[in-house]
Design an enzyme around this catalytic site. Structure first.
Site, short mmCIF file in Angstrom:
data_model
loop_
_atom_site.label_atom_id
_atom_site.label_comp_id
_atom_site.label_asym_id
_atom_site.label_seq_id
_atom_site.Cartn_x
_atom_site.Cartn_y
_atom_site.Cartn_z
N ASN A 118 0.83 -1.20 0.00
CA ASN A 118 0.00 0.00 0.00
C ASN A 118 0.87 1.26 0.00
OD1 ASN A 118 -2.77 1.24 0.36
ND2 ASN A 118 -1.75 2.07 2.18
N THR A 144 8.31 9.77 8.98
CA THR A 144 8.30 9.68 10.44
C THR A 144 9.72 9.79 10.99
OG1 THR A 144 8.10 8.06 12.23
CG2 THR A 144 8.01 7.19 10.04
N SER A 180 10.05 -1.26 12.49
CA SER A 180 8.90 -2.14 12.18
C SER A 180 8.78 -2.14 10.66
CB SER A 180 7.59 -1.59 12.78
OG SER A 180 7.21 -0.41 12.07
N TYR A 182 6.27 -1.12 9.05
CA TYR A 182 5.70 0.21 8.77
C TYR A 182 6.82 1.24 8.62
CZ TYR A 182 4.31 4.91 10.11
OH TYR A 182 4.20 6.28 10.18
N HIS A 183 7.75 1.26 9.62
CA HIS A 183 8.81 2.27 9.55
C HIS A 183 9.72 2.04 8.34
CE1 HIS A 183 7.67 2.73 13.87
NE2 HIS A 183 7.82 3.99 13.54
N LYS A 186 8.35 3.55 5.28
CA LYS A 186 8.60 4.99 5.22
C LYS A 186 10.04 5.27 4.74
CE LYS A 186 4.91 6.93 7.05
NZ LYS A 186 3.92 7.60 6.20
N VAL A 238 1.13 6.86 21.83
CA VAL A 238 1.32 6.68 23.27
C VAL A 238 0.57 7.70 24.16
CG1 VAL A 238 3.59 7.83 23.28
CG2 VAL A 238 3.03 6.22 25.06
N THR A 253 -0.03 1.80 30.35
CA THR A 253 0.72 0.64 29.86
C THR A 253 2.06 1.07 29.26
OG1 THR A 253 -0.69 0.81 27.91
CG2 THR A 253 -1.21 -0.94 29.47
N VAL A 254 3.09 1.10 30.12
CA VAL A 254 4.44 1.44 29.67
C VAL A 254 5.12 0.15 29.20
CG1 VAL A 254 6.71 2.28 30.44
CG2 VAL A 254 4.61 3.41 31.23
N ARG A 327 7.78 -5.02 21.59
CA ARG A 327 8.56 -4.56 20.43
C ARG A 327 10.04 -4.89 20.59
NH1 ARG A 327 5.94 1.14 18.62
NH2 ARG A 327 3.78 0.60 19.08
N1 LIG Z 1 -0.43 10.34 13.77
C1 LIG Z 1 0.86 10.36 14.08
O1 LIG Z 1 1.25 10.41 15.26
C2 LIG Z 1 1.90 10.33 12.96
C3 LIG Z 1 3.25 10.56 13.30
C4 LIG Z 1 4.21 10.55 12.29
C5 LIG Z 1 3.83 10.31 10.98
N2 LIG Z 1 2.52 10.06 10.68
C6 LIG Z 1 2.17 9.84 9.26
O2 LIG Z 1 1.25 10.84 8.87
C7 LIG Z 1 0.33 10.33 7.91
C8 LIG Z 1 -1.09 10.57 8.40
O3 LIG Z 1 -1.24 9.90 9.64
P1 LIG Z 1 -2.61 9.79 10.39
O4 LIG Z 1 -2.29 9.64 11.83
O5 LIG Z 1 -3.53 10.85 9.94
O6 LIG Z 1 -3.08 8.36 9.85
P2 LIG Z 1 -4.55 7.87 9.44
O7 LIG Z 1 -4.49 6.41 9.25
O8 LIG Z 1 -5.54 8.40 10.43
O9 LIG Z 1 -4.73 8.60 8.04
C9 LIG Z 1 -4.26 8.07 6.82
C10 LIG Z 1 -5.42 8.13 5.83
O10 LIG Z 1 -4.98 7.61 4.56
C11 LIG Z 1 -5.98 6.75 4.05
N3 LIG Z 1 -5.33 5.80 3.12
C12 LIG Z 1 -4.45 4.81 3.42
N4 LIG Z 1 -4.09 4.16 2.31
C13 LIG Z 1 -4.75 4.75 1.28
C14 LIG Z 1 -4.80 4.52 -0.12
N5 LIG Z 1 -4.09 3.54 -0.70
N6 LIG Z 1 -5.59 5.32 -0.90
C15 LIG Z 1 -6.32 6.32 -0.33
N7 LIG Z 1 -6.32 6.58 1.00
C16 LIG Z 1 -5.53 5.80 1.79
C17 LIG Z 1 -6.63 6.11 5.26
O11 LIG Z 1 -7.94 5.67 5.01
C18 LIG Z 1 -6.59 7.26 6.28
O12 LIG Z 1 -7.78 8.00 6.30
C19 LIG Z 1 0.66 8.85 7.74
O13 LIG Z 1 1.42 8.68 6.58
C20 LIG Z 1 1.47 8.52 8.99
O14 LIG Z 1 2.37 7.49 8.74
C21 LIG Z 1 1.56 10.09 11.65
#
Ligand SMILES: NC(=O)c1ccc[n+]([C@@H]2O[C@H](COP(=O)([O-])OP(=O)(O)OC[C@H]3O[C@@H](n4cnc5c(N)ncnc54)[C@H](O)[C@@H]3O)[C@@H](O)[C@H]2O)c1
Length: 385
Positions: A118, A144, A180, A182-183, A186, A238, A253-254, A327
């Site tokens: 994705n 991130t 992870s 995920y990371h 990124k 967190v 939960t630490v 983790r």
């Molecule tokens: N929230 C945090 O603390 C944080 C911190 C650092 C980085 N980020 C990054 O910021 C960005 C936004 O984070 P967030 O907390 O709003 O996450 P979120 O999951 O709430 O928002 C991401 C949105 O993207 C949509 N999405 C995912 N894949 C998709 C696709 N293929 N096509 C269309 N839409 C898609 C999801 O439905 C969701 O609404 C992310 O990339 C996340 O990795 C977030």
């Protein structure tokens, strides 16, 4: 400016859409609603019930008198981004549309593969769409701080650094070490964007952001405007999780010793900073890395802060439990990231964690019963090993 916002339905996407629209920018948002679906799949949901996309748009019009164009679509689908760019001709594209939970990516092989697919395909579609339709568009990508890991050197705010290896000097990419799948997705995003910048001269702001906390922004003026707020082991970050735990009398939960140290930023400051970066793009063809956080704390310090605030507002005695860390990560380490781009643009954080936590507790209290419903999702079940 005209902004195409990928991930408009998300925790950060919706408040950014409101802030940009309120400031007079034209916002075209895209989302496939996958975070809503993935949270349901994990047996949980946002603490604040989310209106449908159509209701969100109506409420924004009603309370802020702004028009937000909300398009349902999956950005990994061939052609979608090219069509949208051709139709709307945005000045900037903000890319938030990714699977953003580290634990979700670590559940099993299928969740790991989905996360990589994705996130990487979305970014690949984006760079090709911009290259083909209009290479002058400013790409604002949310990465991130977790891309850097926790190295034993001060974290730079740049894409390359000077290095000496076996007596020879050259510029190399800043070392990155995801914690992870995920990371790592990124980290790979950064590689894709950087290569596209080198090949085709695309203009990129790559934001390395720390965990976001908070319930409020200046534009969230009514309950119906709230953004999603997750509290379970997979989707809750967190500070948000600790606040919800305090509200229902669950021990905080630490994980492990709690010496894990990160750079945090409030929701209000996060979306304000992104707005500033959109309004002040780098020179055409430049790659700009931005470290986006406001204060550095360890998990232990945060638990202490939430405990104190909760007891002060009368939530009774709050316990802090150290659980076996699910983790694989350092629990005590050096952490000193550089931050110079946002201050150079005049950005000053307006919120501190200590001041914001009592507001978060106040906003969560009316939803106590709903948090109780998600109680079982709080203890960590996903393990890294
Ligand atoms: N929230 C945090 O603390 C944080 C911190 C650092 C980085 N980020 C990054 O910021 C960005 C936004 O984070 P967030 O907390 O709003 O996450 P979120 O999951 O709430 O928002 C991401 C949105 O993207 C949509 N999405 C995912 N894949 C998709 C696709 N293929 N096509 C269309 N839409 C898609 C999801 O439905 C969701 O609404 C992310 O990339 C996340 O990795 C977030």
């Amino acid at each position: 400016m005209k902004v195409l916002l990928l991930g408009v339905d998300g925790e950060l996407g919706w408040p950014l859409a409101l802030k940009l629209a309120k400031a007079g920018h034209e916002v075209i948002g895209v989302d496939n609603l996958s975070t809503r679906r993935m949270a349901y799949e994990s047996g949980t949901d946002s603490v604040f019930p989310l209106p449908s996309p159509a209701e969100r748009v109506m409420e924004a019009k009603r309370h802020l008198d702004v028009d937000i164009n909300f398009i349902i679509g999956d950005i990994t689908q061939p052609g979608l981004l090219k069509d949208l760019i051709r139709k709307f001709r945005p000045d900037a594209i903000v890319h938030f549309a990714e699977q953003r939970s580290a634990p979700y990516s670590m559940k099993d092989e299928e969740h790991a593969v989905f996360t990589i697919q994705n996130n990487l395909i979305g970014t690949m579609r984006l760079v090709y769409a911009v290259k083909e339709v209009d290479p002058t568009i400013h790409i604002v990508k949310m990465g991130t701080m977790g891309e850097y890991g926790t190295p034993n050197f001060d974290i730079p705010e740049d894409i390359e650094v000077e290095a000496e290896i076996n007596g020879k000097r050259d510029r190399i990419l800043v070392p990155r070490k995801g914690g992870s799948w995920y990371h790592w997705s990124k980290v790979f995003d950064t590689d894709v964007l950087y290569y596209a910048n080198q090949l085709w001269g695309l203009t990129v702001t790559d934001i390395m952001q720390g965990p976001v906390y908070g319930t409020r922004t200046s534009e969230i003026v009514h309950e119906s405007m709230r953004t999603r707020f997750d509290i379970d082991e997979a989707w809750g970050t967190v500070v948000n999780r600790f606040c919800a735990e305090a509200v229902i009398g669950h021990p905080l939960t630490v994980y492990g010793k709690g010496g894990q140290t990160r750079g945090f930023i409030s929701l209000e400051d996060s979306v304000t900073a992104v707005k500033l970066l959109i309004e002040h793009p780098p020179d055409q063809g430049k790659y700009r890395v931005v470290n986006q956080f406001a204060e550095v704390y360890s998990v232990r310090q945060i638990a202490e802060m939430v405990r104190e605030a909760a007891e002060k507002v009368g939530l009774g005695k709050v316990e802090v439990h150290h659980l076996e860390n699910p983790r694989v990560e350092k629990e005590e380490h050096h952490y000193n990231p550089t931050r110079r781009i946002l201050p150079s643009l005049g950005f000053r954080p307006t919120r501190t964690l200590r001041d914001e936590v009592p507001y978060m507790l106040e906003d969560l209290l009316p939803y106590k019963e709903r948090i109780e419903r998600f109680r079982e999702g709080i203890p960590p079940k996903t393990t890294w090993r």
